[in-house]
Design an enzyme around this catalytic site. Structure first.
Site, PDB file in Angstrom:
ATOM      1  N   TRP A 240       0.616 -34.399 -35.836  1.00 49.69           N
ATOM      2  CA  TRP A 240       0.604 -33.281 -34.896  1.00 49.69           C
ATOM      3  C   TRP A 240       1.261 -33.741 -33.584  1.00 49.69           C
ATOM      4  CZ3 TRP A 240      -1.195 -32.914 -29.953  1.00 49.69           C
ATOM      5  CH2 TRP A 240      -1.172 -31.626 -29.394  1.00 49.69           C
TER       6      TRP A 240
ATOM      7  N   ASP B  42      -0.902 -14.184 -28.691  1.00 57.39           N
ATOM      8  CA  ASP B  42      -1.366 -15.255 -29.580  1.00 57.39           C
ATOM      9  C   ASP B  42      -2.855 -15.101 -29.869  1.00 57.39           C
ATOM     10  OD1 ASP B  42      -1.711 -18.258 -30.501  1.00 57.39           O
ATOM     11  OD2 ASP B  42       0.442 -17.986 -30.257  1.00 57.39           O
ATOM     12  N   ASP B  43      -3.478 -16.181 -30.268  1.00 59.55           N
ATOM     13  CA  ASP B  43      -4.879 -16.234 -30.700  1.00 59.55           C
ATOM     14  C   ASP B  43      -5.830 -15.596 -29.675  1.00 59.55           C
ATOM     15  OD1 ASP B  43      -7.138 -16.954 -32.012  1.00 59.55           O
ATOM     16  OD2 ASP B  43      -6.766 -19.117 -31.979  1.00 59.55           O
TER      17      ASP B  43
ATOM     18  N   ARG C 195     -11.599 -27.919 -36.794  1.00 64.57           N
ATOM     19  CA  ARG C 195     -11.470 -26.891 -35.744  1.00 64.57           C
ATOM     20  C   ARG C 195     -12.535 -25.807 -35.956  1.00 64.57           C
ATOM     21  NH1 ARG C 195      -6.759 -22.717 -33.712  1.00 64.57           N
ATOM     22  NH2 ARG C 195      -6.823 -23.332 -31.563  1.00 64.57           N
TER      23      ARG C 195
ATOM     24  N   TRP D  89       2.274 -16.338 -38.097  1.00 65.70           N
ATOM     25  CA  TRP D  89       1.284 -16.635 -39.158  1.00 65.70           C
ATOM     26  C   TRP D  89       0.920 -18.106 -39.059  1.00 65.70           C
ATOM     27  CZ3 TRP D  89       1.596 -14.067 -44.552  1.00 65.70           C
ATOM     28  CH2 TRP D  89       0.653 -14.611 -45.423  1.00 65.70           C
ATOM     29  N   ASP D  90      -0.219 -18.339 -38.454  1.00 69.61           N
ATOM     30  CA  ASP D  90      -0.654 -19.707 -38.180  1.00 69.61           C
ATOM     31  C   ASP D  90      -1.555 -20.218 -39.314  1.00 69.61           C
ATOM     32  OD1 ASP D  90      -1.053 -22.037 -36.770  1.00 69.61           O
ATOM     33  OD2 ASP D  90      -1.989 -21.081 -35.024  1.00 69.61           O
TER      34      ASP D  90
ATOM     35  N   ASN E 282      -4.373 -23.603 -39.473  1.00 67.27           N
ATOM     36  CA  ASN E 282      -4.756 -24.753 -38.660  1.00 67.27           C
ATOM     37  C   ASN E 282      -5.716 -25.746 -39.296  1.00 67.27           C
ATOM     38  OD1 ASN E 282      -3.332 -24.428 -36.100  1.00 67.27           O
ATOM     39  ND2 ASN E 282      -4.409 -22.478 -36.000  1.00 67.27           N
TER      40      ASN E 282
ATOM     41  N   ASP F 151       3.559 -28.040 -31.651  1.00 68.38           N
ATOM     42  CA  ASP F 151       2.782 -27.642 -30.472  1.00 68.38           C
ATOM     43  C   ASP F 151       3.190 -28.463 -29.258  1.00 68.38           C
ATOM     44  OD1 ASP F 151       1.310 -25.611 -31.492  1.00 68.38           O
ATOM     45  OD2 ASP F 151      -0.458 -26.814 -31.967  1.00 68.38           O
TER      46      ASP F 151
END
Ligand code: DGJ
Length: 741
Positions: free
Chosen positions: A200, A368-369, A445, A478-479, A481, A549
C-alpha cells in the site's frame, strides 16, 4: 494466415511481422516449443532445434531405443510425474489419488478471429481479420479429458494471447490442483526478470534481478485482489536491455485474483516461465461434461527494449481490452472530496467544494466514502447502500441535481463487496459474510467480505446500484479495501472448497459485467485501497483505476513509472492533492504535483477553497493544459520512459504523437544540489529530421527555442539548474511542449 501447420513435420508456426512462435508435436504425442522471439521466415520444418542426448538419470517417455526425455525439452505445457522434474503447468488428481497424466496431441483447428473467454474478461477483436487463433487439443485417454491450448496471434501487434481449457468426459471425477494459463520454456538463462512489487502506498515499484538456477516467483493469495504486493505481470529481458534497446518478453495475466508468476531455471540452465491462478488453495472438480477455462495471458515480444514492449501493451489494452463508450474518450477532470473532508462533511461543505471546482474548470465532482447508512467512520455502514439523510437531506438524487445545476457531472464512491458487522445488511443476512464455521472471523479495517459466489448477493448489490444510478450519477468509484480470510463457501460441498476464491472473482466479474452493460454511459473507476487491483481484468470493465492512495508527487514518479510498463496512461488515476501531503507530510510545488498527475487521468483531491489566489491561478492553467493535451496524452500518444526514478535523482518521460509532430515531456529532479553538474534531457521517440518548437514555462515566464529531433534526442535539452531552482529546487518539474515547426 498468421498461423501455419506443416503436416509432415507436425509443426505450428504462429507469426506476424514482429514475432514468431513455433510449436512441434513430439514423437510421444506431447508438444515442444521450438522458438519464441523475433519473426523468422517460415519453413516446412524446424526440427533441428529439437535436441535429444543421453544424460544421466534421464527418464525416457518412449520405448528404447528412444531417448526422448521430457526433462530436456521445452515443453509447451508441462505435466507432472512423467519424467520432467521441473515445475508443471497443471496437475490432475484422479479418484485413485494418482496425479499422473499423459496428454497426447489429438487434433487442432486454425480459425480467423478470436473468441472471448466464457465468464472471464479477455482481450478481443472487432473484425476477424485482426487475429488468427489456434486451438490445439490434447487428450488423456485414461481420464478421458481433453486439454485445449488456445493461442491467438494479432495481425498488427507483437502479441500472442493464451489460455487453456480442460474438458472432462470421463465417468470418474477429476480435480485440477494446478491449472496455470501458460508456460514458455527457453533454452538458456541469460535473462533478467522484472517484477512490479511493493505494498500500500508504494505499488508497482520496479524490481530487476538476474535469473539464477532455481525458482524465482511472485504471487498473491489474498483472495480478493491481484494485490498491492505484486502485480500479475513479469518481464524477461536480456541483461543489456534498456528502455530503448534489447530483447524483452512481457507476460501479463488478465485476472484479479490469486496469481503465481514463476520463473524456474533448471540446472541445465533452461528457463521456464509460467503464469496463472495461484495453485495455493486452488482445487477445481470436474465431472463428466464439465470444463474449466483458465484466465488469459497476454505475451508481448519486443526487440526495442521496455518502451517497445510497453507501446504494444498500451496500444492493445487501449484498443482491445478497454470496452464501451469510455474506451475512446478523454477522461473528465475530476475533483474527489476524500482527502478534502474524509468522513466529515455536510451537503453544504460538499457544494462549496464543488462550486470552487467548477470555477477552475473541473468537469466532474466525486463524492467519496461516507454518504450512506450510518457511515461516519470506517467502523460501520458498509452494505447499507441507502443515503444518509442527516448528511444529505435531499439524498443522492438531490445532491446530484445540485451539482449538475452547477455545470458539473456527479460521481459517487461505493465498496460493494464489503460489509460491516454494524450494518442493517449484516443484521439481516449474517450468512452473506465470508467465514469458516467455528473459526474466528479476522477483521480488516473493521470490515468483512461478502460472499460474491452467491447469486442473491450479486442481485442485492445490483439492485442497490441500479437505484443509485437512477439519480444523475455519471461516474462510480468502485473501491475494495480488504483481503479475504477464513475462505469458505457455505454453498459448496467439501470437495469443492478449493474453488471458492476463483468463484469469488467470477462473481465479481458477473456483477461488473451486468452493471457496465446496463449502464454504458457511466464511467467506472476501480480502486482497492489505492492500487491493489491494478490488473488488466479490471480494465475490461472499469477503464481507469485509482493508482495509489499515495498522492505525494515524488512517490508518484515511482508508482506511475512502474505502472506504465504494462498499463496505458489513460488507465492511471492521478490527482493533485494538498500539502503537506497526507501520506508523507512532504511539501512539493503545486506545479510539480500537476506535472506528474498530467500523465494519468488527472484530477484534484483537496479543497480548492483553501488555496491562495496565486495557487488558484495555477490550477486554472493546469486544467486548461490538461484539456488541451489530454487527447494526446491519454488516447493518441506513445509514452516513453526516459529517466528512471529508481535509478537516480531525475525522472523523465514523454508522450509523443504517433505522427511524431507533437510531444509533451516532463523532467523532474528529486533533490537540489548547489553548484552541481550539468544536465541534459535526452528526449525519445521524435523524428530526427523534424524541426520542433520547444516551449516551456519557468515560474510563469514562457521560454522557447527551435531544434531538430536528432539534437533533442542525441544531444538533449540543456536543463538549467537555475530554472529548476526557480521551479522550487527540491521536487521541481518542467513541462516541455513540442510541436513540429
Ligand atoms: C480507499 C481508497 O483508496 C481511497 O481513495 C478512499 O476512497 C478510501 N478508501 C475511502 O474509504
Amino acid at each position: 494466415m498468421a498461423i501455419v501447420f506443416h503436416e509432415r513435420s507436425k509443426t505450428f508456426h504462429l507469426y506476424n511481422k514482429e514475432v514468431s512462435y513455433i510449436i512441434s508435436v513430439l514423437e510421444n504425442g506431447g508438444l515442444e516449443n521450438l522458438y519464441y522471439g523475433k519473426a523468422i521466415k517460415d519453413r516446412e520444418s524446424f526440427s533441428r532445434h529439437h535436441e535429444e542426448k543421453e544424460r544421466s538419470h534421464m527418464c525416457v517417455s518412449l520405448p528404447e531405443p528412444s531417448i526422448l526425455s521430457r526433462h530436456y525439452i521445452r515443453d509447451e505445457y508441462p505435466s507432472y510425474g512423467t519424467g520432467d522434474f521441473r515445475s508443471p503447468a497443471y496437475t490432475v488428481e484422479q479418484e485413485n489419488g494418482s496425479r499422473v497424466s499423459d496428454y497426447k496431441y489429438l487434433k487442432h483447428e486454425i480459425v480467423k478471429g478470436k473468441k472471448e473467454l466464457p465468464d472471464l474478461p479477455s482481450t478481443y477483436i472487432e473484425s476477424d481479420d485482426e487475429a488468427t487463433t489456434l486451438n490445439l487439443s490434447l487428450f488423456d485417454s485414461l481420464t478421458k479429458t481433453e486439454m485445449i491450448l488456445t493461442y491467438t496471434i494479432y495481425e498488427d501487434f507483437p502479441v500472442i494471447t493464451r489460455h487453456t481449457e480442460f474438458k472432462h468426459e470421463g465417468e470418474e471425477a477429476i480435480f485440477l490442483d494446478r491449472a496455470l494459463s501458460m508456460n514458455v520454456d527457453f533454452l538458456d538463462m541469460n535473462y533478467d526478470m522484472l517484477h512490479f512489487s511493493g505494498a500500500w502506498g508504494r505499488e508497482r515499484f520496479v524490481k530487476r534481478r538476474r535469473l539464477e538456477v532455481g525458482m524465482q516467483s511472485v504471487g498473491t493469495v489474498n483472495g480478493t485482489a491481484s494485490g498491492a504486493d505484486h502485480n500479475p505481470f513479469i518481464v524477461l529481458c536480456r541483461p543489456a536491455a534498456t528502455e530503448s534497446v534489447g530483447e524483452v518478453y512481457g507476460f501479463s495475466l488478465v485476472y484479479s485474483g490469486n496469481f503465481l508468476a514463476q520463473v524456474e531455471v533448471s540446472t541445465h540452465e533452461m528457463t521456464r516461465v509460467s503464469l496463472g491462478i495461484h495453485p495455493e488453495g486452488f482445487k477445481w472438480k470436474l465431472q463428466a461434461g464439465e470444463s474449466f477455462v483458465t484466465p488469459e495471458v497476454v505475451m508481448v515480444y519486443s526487440r526495442d527494449g521496455f518502451n517497445g514492449m510497453s507501446h504494444a501493451y498500451h496500444d492493445l489494452y487501449r484498443k482491445r481490452l478497454l470496452r464501451g463508450e469510455w474506451r475512446d474518450k478523454a477522461r473528465p477532470i475530476l475533483l474527489n472530496n476524500w482527502e478534502a473532508t474524509y468522513f466529515d462533511f455536510t451537503e453544504e461543505k460538499i457544494l462549496n467544494i464543488a462550486k470552487k471546482a467548477k470555477e477552475v474548470g473541473v468537469e466532474l465532482f466525486v463524492l467519496d466514502d461516507g454518504w450512506f447508512g450510518n457511515r461516519n467512520d470506517d467502523y460501520r455502514g458498509l452494505g447499507d447502500w441507502f443515503v444518509n439523510k442527516v448528511k444529505l437531506p435531499d439524498g443522492v438524487t438531490g445532491l446530484a441535481e445540485k451539482v449538475e445545476d452547477m455545470g458539473l457531472k456527479f460521481g459517487i464512491w461505493v465498496e460493494l463487496e464489503m460489509i460491516n458487522k454494524d450494518s442493517d445488511l449484516y443484521r439481516e443476512h449474517p450468512e452473506w459474510l465470508i467465514a469458516t464455521p467455528n473459526r474466528y472471523e479476522s477483521q480488516s479495517r473493521h470490515q468483512h467480505v461478502l460472499d460474491m459466489t452467491k447469486d442473491e448477493v450479486i442481485d442485492y448489490l445490483y439492485e442497490r446500484m441500479a437505484e443509485i444510478l437512477s439519480a444523475k450519477v455519471s461516474y462510480i468509484k468502485w473501491d475494495m479495501n480488504r483481503y479475504m480470510t477464513e475462505p469458505f463457501g457455505r454453498d459448496l460441498p467439501s470437495d469443492r472448497q478449493g474453488e471458492f476464491m476463483h468463484r469469488y472473482i467470477l462473481g465479481l466479474y458477473k456483477l461488473y459485467d451486468r452493471l457496465t452493460k446496463n449502464f454504458p454511459h457511466v464511467l467506472f473507476e476501480s480502486c482497492a485501497s489505492g492500487g491493489a487491483r491494478f490488473d488488466p481484468a479490471m480494465f475490461a470493465y472499469a477503464p481507469q483505476a485509482w493508482c495509489s492512495d499515495d498522492t505525494d508527487a515524488n512517490e508518484r514518479t515511482k508508482i506511475q513509472y512502474g505502472t506504465s510498463y504494462v498499463y496505458p496512461i489513460v488507465t492511471i488515476g492521478s490527482h493533485v492533492s494538498a500539502v503537506p501531503n497526507h501520506q508523507l507530510f512532504r511539501t512539493t510545488p503545486i506545479y510539480t504535483r500537476a506535472a506528474i498527475a498530467y500523465f494519468g487521468t488527472f484530477g484534484y483531491e483537496l479543497d480548492l477553497n483553501l488555496l491562495s489566489e496565486e495557487e488558484i491561478e495555477s490550477v486554472k492553467k493546469q486544467v486548461d493544459f490538461m484539456k488541451a493535451y489530454r487527447d494526446l496524452i491519454q488516447l493518441q500518444g506513445d509514452f516513453y520512459r526516459i529517466e528512471s526514478p529508481f535509478l537516480g535523482n531525475e525522472t523523465a518521460w514523454a508522450v509523443v504523437s504517433k505522427d511524431k509532430k507533437e510531444a509533451i515531456a516532463m523532467f523532474y529532479q528529486r533533490l537540489n544540489t548547489a553548484n552541481y553538474s550539468f544536465l541534459r534531457f535526452k528526449l525519445a521517440g521524435l523524428c530526427p529530421d523534424t524541426e520542433y518548437e520547444v516551449r516551456y514555462e519557468i515560474r510563469g515566464e514562457e521560454k522557447s527555442f527551435k531544434s531538430y529531433g536528432d539534437e533533442l534526442m542525441y544531444v538533449g535539452i540543456p536543463v538549467d539548474r537555475d530554472d529548476l531552482n526557480r521551479q522550487g529546487g527540491d521536487f521541481a518539474a518542467i513541462i516541455y511542449k513540442l510541436k513540429k515547426s
